[in-house]
Design a protein around this motif. Sequence first.
Motif, mmCIF file in Angstrom:
data_model
loop_
_atom_site.group_PDB
_atom_site.id
_atom_site.type_symbol
_atom_site.label_atom_id
_atom_site.label_comp_id
_atom_site.label_asym_id
_atom_site.label_seq_id
_atom_site.Cartn_x
_atom_site.Cartn_y
_atom_site.Cartn_z
ATOM 1 N N UNK A 223 0.117 10.262 11.601
ATOM 2 C CA UNK A 223 -0.951 9.384 11.107
ATOM 3 C C UNK A 223 -0.627 7.925 11.403
ATOM 4 N N UNK A 224 -1.680 7.109 11.470
ATOM 5 C CA UNK A 224 -1.492 5.682 11.755
ATOM 6 C C UNK A 224 -1.029 4.961 10.493
ATOM 7 N N UNK A 225 -0.056 4.094 10.663
ATOM 8 C CA UNK A 225 0.483 3.301 9.546
ATOM 9 C C UNK A 225 -0.501 2.186 9.218
ATOM 10 N N UNK A 226 -0.835 2.037 7.927
ATOM 11 C CA UNK A 226 -1.879 1.059 7.583
ATOM 12 C C UNK A 226 -1.424 -0.051 6.644
ATOM 13 N N UNK B 257 0.860 -1.181 0.000
ATOM 14 C CA UNK B 257 0.000 0.000 0.000
ATOM 15 C C UNK B 257 0.900 1.236 0.000
ATOM 16 N N UNK B 258 0.799 2.044 -1.021
ATOM 17 C CA UNK B 258 1.613 3.259 -1.065
ATOM 18 C C UNK B 258 0.976 4.317 -0.172
ATOM 19 N N UNK B 259 1.781 4.930 0.640
ATOM 20 C CA UNK B 259 1.267 5.886 1.608
ATOM 21 C C UNK B 259 1.812 7.277 1.320
ATOM 22 N N UNK B 260 1.000 8.289 1.646
ATOM 23 C CA UNK B 260 1.485 9.668 1.528
ATOM 24 C C UNK B 260 2.387 9.970 2.711
ATOM 25 N N UNK B 261 3.306 10.911 2.534
ATOM 26 C CA UNK B 261 4.185 11.315 3.633
ATOM 27 C C UNK B 261 5.292 10.312 3.835
ATOM 28 N N UNK B 262 6.086 10.503 4.881
ATOM 29 C CA UNK B 262 7.178 9.565 5.113
ATOM 30 C C UNK B 262 7.350 9.172 6.571
ATOM 31 N N UNK B 263 6.362 9.507 7.441
ATOM 32 C CA UNK B 263 6.441 9.046 8.830
ATOM 33 C C UNK B 263 5.056 8.775 9.393
ATOM 34 N N UNK B 264 4.960 7.697 10.131
ATOM 35 C CA UNK B 264 3.697 7.252 10.716
ATOM 36 C C UNK B 264 3.960 6.643 12.082
ATOM 37 N N UNK B 265 2.869 6.283 12.763
ATOM 38 C CA UNK B 265 2.997 5.532 14.011
ATOM 39 C C UNK B 265 2.290 4.191 13.850
ATOM 40 N N UNK B 266 2.815 3.201 14.534
ATOM 41 C CA UNK B 266 2.180 1.885 14.577
ATOM 42 C C UNK B 266 2.209 1.485 16.043
ATOM 43 N N UNK B 267 1.194 1.892 16.787
ATOM 44 C CA UNK B 267 1.207 1.724 18.240
ATOM 45 C C UNK B 267 2.283 2.623 18.829
ATOM 46 N N UNK B 268 3.209 2.036 19.572
ATOM 47 C CA UNK B 268 4.294 2.818 20.182
ATOM 48 C C UNK B 268 5.514 2.890 19.275
ATOM 49 N N UNK B 269 5.373 2.373 18.033
ATOM 50 C CA UNK B 269 6.519 2.298 17.116
ATOM 51 C C UNK B 269 6.403 3.378 16.033
ATOM 52 N N UNK B 270 7.537 4.006 15.739
ATOM 53 C CA UNK B 270 7.612 5.000 14.668
ATOM 54 C C UNK B 270 7.992 4.271 13.365
ATOM 55 N N UNK C 26 13.054 5.670 4.195
ATOM 56 C CA UNK C 26 14.474 6.010 4.229
ATOM 57 C C UNK C 26 14.663 7.516 4.013
ATOM 58 N N UNK C 27 15.656 8.086 4.652
ATOM 59 C CA UNK C 27 16.022 9.504 4.543
ATOM 60 C C UNK C 27 14.912 10.426 5.064
ATOM 61 N N UNK C 28 14.101 9.928 5.980
ATOM 62 C CA UNK C 28 12.970 10.705 6.502
ATOM 63 C C UNK C 28 13.451 11.894 7.345
ATOM 64 N N UNK C 29 12.766 13.027 7.131
ATOM 65 C CA UNK C 29 12.989 14.182 8.006
ATOM 66 C C UNK C 29 11.708 14.356 8.822
ATOM 67 N N UNK C 30 11.774 13.993 10.088
ATOM 68 C CA UNK C 30 10.595 14.078 10.959
ATOM 69 C C UNK C 30 10.209 15.536 11.184
ATOM 70 N N UNK C 31 8.943 15.798 11.575
ATOM 71 C CA UNK C 31 8.540 17.183 11.876
ATOM 72 C C UNK C 31 9.484 17.797 12.908
ATOM 73 N N UNK C 32 9.756 19.130 12.819
ATOM 74 C CA UNK C 32 10.753 19.745 13.718
ATOM 75 C C UNK C 32 10.263 19.910 15.151
#
Length: 186
Positions: free
Chosen positions: A180-183, A21-34, A38-44
């Motif tokens: 956003x939640x990882x799906x 499943x292709x997702x928008x953006x480059x960072x999500x959460x899956x429970x307590x896991x981030x 690759x090469x993600x720049x998390x929000x500041x």
Amino acid sequence: MTAFNPYEAPKAPLYVAPTRVELDGDCWREGAVLVVRAECKLPPRCIKCNAPAVEPIKHRGYYWHTPAWYVLILLNLLIYAVVAAMVRKHTRVSAGLCERHLRRRRIGLGIAWASVPLGMTLMFMGVDMERGWLILAGALLMLGLLIGGVAMARILMPSHIGPVYARFKGCGQAFLATLPTYVGGR
Ligand SMILES: [Zn+2]
């Protein structure tokens, strides 16, 4: 009008099930896991408490390998080090820390660096004074400060690094709640 022929070739293109499943953006959460690409720049923002992050945010490299390779440590530390260097996966992530958590990290690094000279000094004093308990106290102090310092200093802990996505532990709930939640995907 043509009769219905159940044997004719289908006219519509064959349905292809998505393998990922292709997702928008480059960072999500899956429970307590981030979960990041690759090469993600998390929000500041601070990944521990969600306060504004101190700029500039460092783009840090993280390594991970299948935990099963740790068995080699029992065999030989050098063999493990060589194999781990070959099989480990690498990714880079920009993860921010606030003023308070950055200070905590620096104190942790200082404690970890100081652990060896402090512990060794006590151990040498123990040898010099022929006091076994002092040698033991030095070894325990060194180990305790090293583990405690590293625990205070670490930012993200990789739990899996794949070809596209990487998973990390170590983010605070306040920061994770904004993602956003990882799906899907891997
Ligand atoms: Zn913080």
